[in-house]
Design an enzyme around this catalytic site. Structure first.
Site, PDB file in Angstrom:
ATOM      1  N   GLU A   1       0.545  -9.056   8.864  1.00  9.85           N
ATOM      2  CA  GLU A   1      -0.551  -8.339   9.517  1.00  9.85           C
ATOM      3  C   GLU A   1      -1.776  -9.227   9.610  1.00  9.85           C
ATOM      4  OE1 GLU A   1      -1.209  -4.555   7.612  1.00  9.85           O
ATOM      5  OE2 GLU A   1       0.801  -3.842   8.084  1.00  9.85           O
TER       6      GLU A   1
ATOM      7  N   HIS B   1      -1.622  -0.233  11.419  1.00  7.25           N
ATOM      8  CA  HIS B   1      -1.854   0.123  10.013  1.00  7.25           C
ATOM      9  C   HIS B   1      -3.064   1.057   9.879  1.00  7.25           C
ATOM     10  CE1 HIS B   1      -1.087  -1.421   5.654  1.00  7.25           C
ATOM     11  NE2 HIS B   1      -1.375  -0.135   5.673  1.00  7.25           N
TER      12      HIS B   1
END
Length: 337
Positions: free
Chosen positions: A262, A281
Site C-alpha cells: 500500500e 483501505h
C-alpha cells in the site's frame, strides 16, 4: 523556565484534529507526511516519548533510534506495521484501539460485497455516461447463500450478525474459539469453510500462521465462482495466486480494501480486472470511527506517559521488560496524576 514537554510523533496528517488537540494539551506534537520512509521516521523519533502510528511502519531501526520511546499507539487494531519483538525488547508498549472501528469495518464489508454482487458501481458509471442499460446489471442475492468468515472477533462477529440478517447461512473459522458465541453461526475448520462458502470474508489478524492463508491451494479448495472479500490485511492473500484465479474465472470475484503493498501500485493487474471491486483501505473511515479511534490512541499515549496502563496493550511482556531494564518506571511529570 517552562518544563520540557515530551514529544509525540504522528505518522501522518490523517489523524483527526480532535486527537491531535488532545495530545497538544500535554505534549509537543510532530506530524509527518503519510508513509514516511524508515530514515525519515527514525530521524523524527530520536527525541520522541511516543509514536501514534497510522500510515507508517515502525521498524526495529525506528525503535532503536528512539531511546526515550515508551509507547507506540496504533491507530486501529492491526499491529503488523510495528516490529513487536523490537518494541518488547526495549520495554516499549504497543497498543491498539480495540473495537473502536468495528462497526465501520463490518458495515463496509457489506458495502463492498453488495457492490460486487449487485453491480452498483457499473450501474452508476453507466448512468453517468448517459446509458440506460438493465440486462448487463443483473446481480445475485445474498439471501440463502453461505458466507464463510475467518475471525470472529469484534468485526467478524458483527459481520456474522449482519449476514444472518440478510438470510445467509453463516459458518466461521476462529482457532481461539471452541464453540460459537453467536446463535446460528456454525464453527468449522479452515478447509471446511473454504469448501462450503459461496463468499469468503477475512477478519483475522496478520500473523505468521495467517500470512498468505488464502493461497493457490486455498483458492482451489473454494467453490468454483466463489467470491472473496478482504477488509482485514492484504498480506492474508497471496495476491499473484488470487489474480490468476480471478483472471481464469476460478474465483468469481473479489472485493478488496487492503493490499499486500500500500498504496496499491498504479500498474497492479487488479486495477484492470472486471470482476474486482477496489477501495483504498478506508473500511474503518467513518466520521464517527476516525474520531473514536484517534482519541482512543491519544488516550493510550496519555495513560502510558502518566504511569497508567492503557486499555488495549498488545504486548504486556513489555512491562516485565521495563522492570528488567529499569526503564520507564516513573511517569513523565507533565502528565502525571
Amino acid at each position: 523556565m517552562a518544563a520540557h514537554r515530551p514529544l509525540v510523533v504522528l505518522s501522518d496528517p490523517s489523524i483527526r484534529h480532535e486527537a491531535v488537540a488532545l495530545l497538544r494539551e500535554h505534549f509537543e506534537v510532530m506530524i509527518l507526511e503519510a508513509y514516511p520512509s524508515e530514515q525519515r521516521f527514525a530521524a523524527a523519533a530520536r527525541e520522541a516519548s511516543a509514536i501514534l502510528a497510522r500510515l507508517g511502519t515502525v521498524t526495529r531501526a525506528v525503535i532503536e533510534a528512539a531511546p526515550q520511546l515508551r509507547i507506540v499507539a496504533r491507530h486501529g487494531v492491526g499491529v503488523d506495521a510495528v516490529d513487536l519483538d523490537a518494541a518488547t525488547e526495549h520495554g516499549i508498549v504497543v497498543t491498539t484501539t480495540g473495537a473502536a472501528n468495528a462497526a465501520a469495518v463490518a458495515e463496509y464489508t457489506f458495502a463492498l460485497l453488495l457492490t460486487l454482487v449487485r453491480k452498483t458501481a457499473e450501474a452508476d458509471r453507466g448512468m453517468r455516461a448517459g446509458l440506460w442499460q438493465r440486462d448487463p446489471l443483473v446481480g445475485a442475492e445474498l439471501d440463502g447463500r453461505t458466507i464463510g468468515i475467518f475471525g470472529l472477533g469484534a468485526i467478524g462477529s458483527r459481520v456474522a450478525r449482519q449476514a444472518l440478517g440478510f438470510g445467509m447461512r453463516v459458518i466461521a473459522c476462529d482457532p481461539m474459539l471452541t464453540r460459537s458465541p453467536i446463535e446460528g453461526v456454525q464453527l468449522a475448520r479452515r478447509s471446511e469453510v473454504l469448501a462450503a462458502a459461496d463468499i469468503v470474508t477475512l477478519h483475522t489478524r496478520l500473523t505468521d500462521d495467517t500470512n498468505r492463508m488464502i493461497d493457490a491451494q486455498a483458492l482451489a479448495t473454494m467453490k468454483l465462482g466463489a467470491l472473496l472479500v478482504n477488509t482485514a490485511r492484504g498480506e492474508l492473500i497471496d495476491e499473484p495466486a488470487m489474480i490468476a484465479a480471478l483472471a481464469s474465472g476460478r474465483l468469481g470475484g473479489a472485493a478488496l480494501d487492503t493490499f499486500a503493498q500500500e498504496p496499491l501500485t498504479a500498474d497492479s493487474p487488479l486495477r484492470s480486472l472486471p470482476n474486482v471491486v477496489l477501495s483504498p483501505h478506508v473500511a474503518g473511515q467513518t466520521e464517527e470511527a476516525v474520531i473514536r479511534v484517534g482519541v482512543a490512541a491519544a488516550y493510550s499515549i496519555i495513560d502510558d506517559l502518566a504511569g497508567r496502563r492503557p486499555a488495549f496493550v498488545y504486548n504486556p511482556a513489555a512491562y516485565e521488560r521495563r522492570a528488567q531494564l529499569g526503564r520507564f518506571l516513573e511517569p513523565l511529570a507533565p502528565v502525571a496524576g
